[in-house]
Design a protein around this motif. Structure first.
Motif, PDB file in Angstrom:
ATOM      1  N   LYS A 235      -6.800   2.306   7.171  1.00  0.00           N
ATOM      2  CA  LYS A 235      -7.334   3.493   6.584  1.00  0.00           C
ATOM      3  C   LYS A 235      -7.090   4.399   7.548  1.00  0.00           C
ATOM      4  CE  LYS A 235      -8.942   0.640   3.213  1.00  0.00           C
ATOM      5  NZ  LYS A 235      -8.355   0.967   2.045  1.00  0.00           N
ATOM      6  N   VAL A 236      -6.670   5.668   6.839  1.00  0.00           N
ATOM      7  CA  VAL A 236      -6.619   6.996   7.798  1.00  0.00           C
ATOM      8  C   VAL A 236      -7.102   8.292   6.939  1.00  0.00           C
ATOM      9  CG1 VAL A 236      -4.600   6.266   8.677  1.00  0.00           C
ATOM     10  CG2 VAL A 236      -4.181   7.307   6.618  1.00  0.00           C
ATOM     11  N   LYS A 237      -7.327   9.325   7.717  1.00  0.00           N
ATOM     12  CA  LYS A 237      -7.691  10.543   6.841  1.00  0.00           C
ATOM     13  C   LYS A 237      -6.770  11.269   6.289  1.00  0.00           C
ATOM     14  CE  LYS A 237     -12.426   9.629   7.367  1.00  0.00           C
ATOM     15  NZ  LYS A 237     -13.251   9.522   6.250  1.00  0.00           N
ATOM     16  N   VAL A 238      -6.696  11.467   5.016  1.00  0.00           N
ATOM     17  CA  VAL A 238      -5.701  12.459   4.438  1.00  0.00           C
ATOM     18  C   VAL A 238      -6.003  13.629   4.004  1.00  0.00           C
ATOM     19  CG1 VAL A 238      -3.680  12.635   2.746  1.00  0.00           C
ATOM     20  CG2 VAL A 238      -4.120  10.251   3.864  1.00  0.00           C
ATOM     21  N   TYR A 239      -5.515  14.864   4.513  1.00  0.00           N
ATOM     22  CA  TYR A 239      -5.849  15.927   4.088  1.00  0.00           C
ATOM     23  C   TYR A 239      -4.870  16.758   3.224  1.00  0.00           C
ATOM     24  CZ  TYR A 239      -9.453  15.342   7.616  1.00  0.00           C
ATOM     25  OH  TYR A 239     -10.053  14.699   8.417  1.00  0.00           O
ATOM     26  N   GLU A 251      -9.467   9.500   1.664  1.00  0.00           N
ATOM     27  CA  GLU A 251      -9.056   8.368   2.589  1.00  0.00           C
ATOM     28  C   GLU A 251      -7.971   7.327   1.900  1.00  0.00           C
ATOM     29  OE1 GLU A 251     -11.947   4.979   4.148  1.00  0.00           O
ATOM     30  OE2 GLU A 251     -11.517   4.628   2.108  1.00  0.00           O
ATOM     31  N   GLY A 252      -6.947   7.229   2.876  1.00  0.00           N
ATOM     32  CA  GLY A 252      -5.620   6.689   2.705  1.00  0.00           C
ATOM     33  C   GLY A 252      -5.398   5.431   3.088  1.00  0.00           C
ATOM     34  N   THR A 253      -4.551   4.751   2.488  1.00  0.00           N
ATOM     35  CA  THR A 253      -3.967   3.232   3.316  1.00  0.00           C
ATOM     36  C   THR A 253      -2.560   3.278   3.652  1.00  0.00           C
ATOM     37  OG1 THR A 253      -6.019   2.236   1.892  1.00  0.00           O
ATOM     38  CG2 THR A 253      -4.281   0.945   2.850  1.00  0.00           C
ATOM     39  N   VAL A 254      -2.283   2.898   4.760  1.00  0.00           N
ATOM     40  CA  VAL A 254      -0.989   2.893   5.100  1.00  0.00           C
ATOM     41  C   VAL A 254      -0.333   1.664   4.461  1.00  0.00           C
ATOM     42  CG1 VAL A 254       0.840   2.564   7.071  1.00  0.00           C
ATOM     43  CG2 VAL A 254      -1.263   3.840   7.438  1.00  0.00           C
ATOM     44  N   THR A 255       0.791   1.842   3.420  1.00  0.00           N
ATOM     45  CA  THR A 255       1.320   0.827   2.963  1.00  0.00           C
ATOM     46  C   THR A 255       2.659   0.600   3.030  1.00  0.00           C
ATOM     47  OG1 THR A 255       1.759   2.544   1.241  1.00  0.00           O
ATOM     48  CG2 THR A 255       0.000   1.424   0.709  1.00  0.00           C
ATOM     49  N   TRP A 256       3.387   1.307   4.090  1.00  0.00           N
ATOM     50  CA  TRP A 256       4.865   1.325   4.367  1.00  0.00           C
ATOM     51  C   TRP A 256       5.014   1.995   5.567  1.00  0.00           C
ATOM     52  CZ3 TRP A 256       8.837   5.192   4.544  1.00  0.00           C
ATOM     53  CH2 TRP A 256      10.184   4.396   4.654  1.00  0.00           C
ATOM     54  N   ILE A 257       5.703   1.432   6.472  1.00  0.00           N
ATOM     55  CA  ILE A 257       6.295   1.864   7.782  1.00  0.00           C
ATOM     56  C   ILE A 257       7.725   1.874   8.048  1.00  0.00           C
ATOM     57  CG2 ILE A 257       6.095   2.060  10.402  1.00  0.00           C
ATOM     58  CD1 ILE A 257       3.174   0.892  10.165  1.00  0.00           C
ATOM     59  N   LEU A 291      -4.405  16.073  -6.760  1.00  0.00           N
ATOM     60  CA  LEU A 291      -3.175  16.036  -6.011  1.00  0.00           C
ATOM     61  C   LEU A 291      -2.095  16.195  -6.946  1.00  0.00           C
ATOM     62  CD1 LEU A 291      -4.147  12.938  -3.663  1.00  0.00           C
ATOM     63  CD2 LEU A 291      -4.204  15.239  -3.060  1.00  0.00           C
ATOM     64  N   LYS A 292      -1.122  16.860  -6.434  1.00  0.00           N
ATOM     65  CA  LYS A 292       0.039  17.081  -7.430  1.00  0.00           C
ATOM     66  C   LYS A 292       1.621  16.741  -6.371  1.00  0.00           C
ATOM     67  CE  LYS A 292      -2.055  19.268 -10.572  1.00  0.00           C
ATOM     68  NZ  LYS A 292      -3.646  18.954  -9.980  1.00  0.00           N
ATOM     69  N   ILE A 293       2.463  16.332  -7.110  1.00  0.00           N
ATOM     70  CA  ILE A 293       3.661  15.798  -6.366  1.00  0.00           C
ATOM     71  C   ILE A 293       4.341  17.320  -5.744  1.00  0.00           C
ATOM     72  CG2 ILE A 293       6.089  15.106  -6.731  1.00  0.00           C
ATOM     73  CD1 ILE A 293       5.059  13.510  -9.107  1.00  0.00           C
ATOM     74  N   GLY A 294       4.730  16.894  -4.518  1.00  0.00           N
ATOM     75  CA  GLY A 294       5.167  18.025  -3.561  1.00  0.00           C
ATOM     76  C   GLY A 294       4.305  18.734  -2.908  1.00  0.00           C
ATOM     77  N   MET A 295       3.016  18.480  -3.148  1.00  0.00           N
ATOM     78  CA  MET A 295       1.758  19.322  -2.374  1.00  0.00           C
ATOM     79  C   MET A 295       1.938  18.769  -0.617  1.00  0.00           C
ATOM     80  SD  MET A 295      -2.215  19.379  -3.129  1.00  0.00           S
ATOM     81  CE  MET A 295      -1.942  19.918  -4.744  1.00  0.00           C
ATOM     82  N   TYR A 296       1.706  19.876  -0.015  1.00  0.00           N
ATOM     83  CA  TYR A 296       1.865  19.486   1.380  1.00  0.00           C
ATOM     84  C   TYR A 296       0.515  18.965   2.000  1.00  0.00           C
ATOM     85  CZ  TYR A 296       1.393  20.845   6.524  1.00  0.00           C
ATOM     86  OH  TYR A 296       1.377  20.737   8.002  1.00  0.00           O
ATOM     87  N   GLY A 297       0.578  17.903   2.766  1.00  0.00           N
ATOM     88  CA  GLY A 297      -0.538  17.232   3.195  1.00  0.00           C
ATOM     89  C   GLY A 297      -0.321  16.719   4.879  1.00  0.00           C
ATOM     90  N   GLY A 298      -1.613  16.407   5.338  1.00  0.00           N
ATOM     91  CA  GLY A 298      -1.525  15.971   6.742  1.00  0.00           C
ATOM     92  C   GLY A 298      -2.486  14.726   6.899  1.00  0.00           C
ATOM     93  N   ILE A 299      -2.398  14.063   7.752  1.00  0.00           N
ATOM     94  CA  ILE A 299      -3.264  12.753   8.387  1.00  0.00           C
ATOM     95  C   ILE A 299      -3.635  12.974   9.647  1.00  0.00           C
ATOM     96  CG2 ILE A 299      -1.692  11.321   6.814  1.00  0.00           C
ATOM     97  CD1 ILE A 299      -0.490   9.924   9.139  1.00  0.00           C
ATOM     98  N   LYS A 300      -4.757  12.532   9.925  1.00  0.00           N
ATOM     99  CA  LYS A 300      -5.374  11.972  11.200  1.00  0.00           C
ATOM    100  C   LYS A 300      -5.618  10.532  11.512  1.00  0.00           C
ATOM    101  CE  LYS A 300      -7.796  16.457  11.688  1.00  0.00           C
ATOM    102  NZ  LYS A 300      -8.998  17.179  11.984  1.00  0.00           N
ATOM    103  N   LEU A 301      -5.127  10.114  12.371  1.00  0.00           N
ATOM    104  CA  LEU A 301      -5.008   8.829  12.834  1.00  0.00           C
ATOM    105  C   LEU A 301      -6.521   8.289  13.358  1.00  0.00           C
ATOM    106  CD1 LEU A 301      -1.615   8.457  14.329  1.00  0.00           C
ATOM    107  CD2 LEU A 301      -2.344   7.714  11.985  1.00  0.00           C
TER     108      LEU A 301
END
Length: 301
Positions: A235-239, A251-257, A291-301
């Motif tokens: 689980k990570v914080k998504v902005y 709140e996001g979930t890492v599904t692929w690396i 949330l829209k496709i192409g929108m800018y976002g960031g994460i905090k681990l």
């Protein structure tokens, strides 16, 4: 100090402030990227005129829902013809038991007659020639019966093979008829519509693009030094950045690396500006509609 010098100094100061602001915005996240969704381009699978296609861009669609129709008149007529051929073939199938019944009755009668003659011979009432004649007649009937049974069996196999081929053709036509129905393969929203009712659809021609905007994900990039901090299911914080100072936290979930490194995309800035090789990751985020496709976002681990 001249006005020209003062203007140059002022411009330099503004530039430094802007650069500092950008750097601060970049460094507040461990990784950045853009929001994406599963997109499917639905193309025509048959040739024909589009009879119905009432959806519009932004319309919600369900998985398997028919949203349009391509003319299927000729295919429908072909299917009716094939079904008529199947009925005709089935009616021509020989009834082996009914057609062999007369010969079987003659054979049974001759066998009973032979039994009677054999009994008469034991009593010396008849001759051996009469028995031989009956035995010969029985042999001929048995051969005729075997030949007739073989011929009818081959005829039946041939007709059954023709029926099977016709049914396979009917199934192919049924599949082509199903392809005349324009359906959405996923649950989502129509992003783009490439054709209109009345136009000619050609196999392979795109008709619409559908995206599953309810299940959206952020594709971000990490440098190799950050990989030990990330694992699948984490689980990570998504902005989400809506511009200006407006941001939303999810709140996001890492599904692929990704298992392969790549050069840093031009529109992505990591926390380590000197790194030029990064690893892509995807973080699933529940979409609340903002949330829209192409929108800018960031994460905090």
């Amino acid at each position: 100090m001249s006005i020209k010098t003062t203007s140059a100094a002022l411009l330099a100061a503004v530039t430094l402030l802007a650069a500092g602001g950008c750097a601060g915005d970049r460094n507040q996240y461990d990784a950045t990227g853009n929001f994406e969704a599963t997109e499917v381009v639905v193309s025509s699978e048959v040739n024909g005129r589009i009879l119905e296609f009432p959806i519009s861009e932004g319309s919600p669609v369900h998985s398997g829902e028919q949203v349009g129709l391509i003319d299927s008149t000729q295919l429908h007529l072909q299917r009716l013809q094939v079904e008529s051929n199947i009925l005709a073939l089935e009616s021509s199938r020989p009834d082996i038991g009914e057609q062999l019944a007369p010969l079987e009755e003659q054979l049974a009668k001759q066998q009973r007659e032979r039994q009677r003659v054999e009994n008469l011979m034991k009593a010396d009432v008849t001759t051996e020639k009469q028995l031989d004649d009956i035995t010969s007649a029985i042999t001929v009937l048995e051969k005729q019966l075997d030949a007739q049974r073989s011929a009818l069996g081959n005829s039946l196999k041939s007709i059954d093979a023709q029926i099977a081929a016709a049914r396979a053709q009917a199934e192919q036509l049924e599949e082509q008829l199903a392809k005349c129905r324009i359906c959405s393969p996923i649950e989502g929203t129509v992003l783009a519509k490439y054709a209109q009712a009345g136009e000619l659809a050609v196999a392979g021609k795109p008709l619409m693009k559908v995206a599953d905007v309810n299940n959206i994900h952020l594709k971000a990039y990490l440098v190799s030094s950050q990989l030990p901090q990330v694992k699948l299911g984490q689980k990570v914080k998504v902005y989400a950045d809506f511009g200006g100072d407006e941001k939303r936290e999810y709140e996001g979930t890492v599904t692929w690396i990704s298992d392969r490194s790549e050069f840093t995309p031009k529109n992505i800035v990591t926390s380590d500006d000197r790194a030029n090789m990064v690893y892509a990751i995807k973080i699933a985020v529940p979409n609340d509609g903002y949330l829209k496709i192409g929108m800018y976002g960031g994460i905090k681990l």
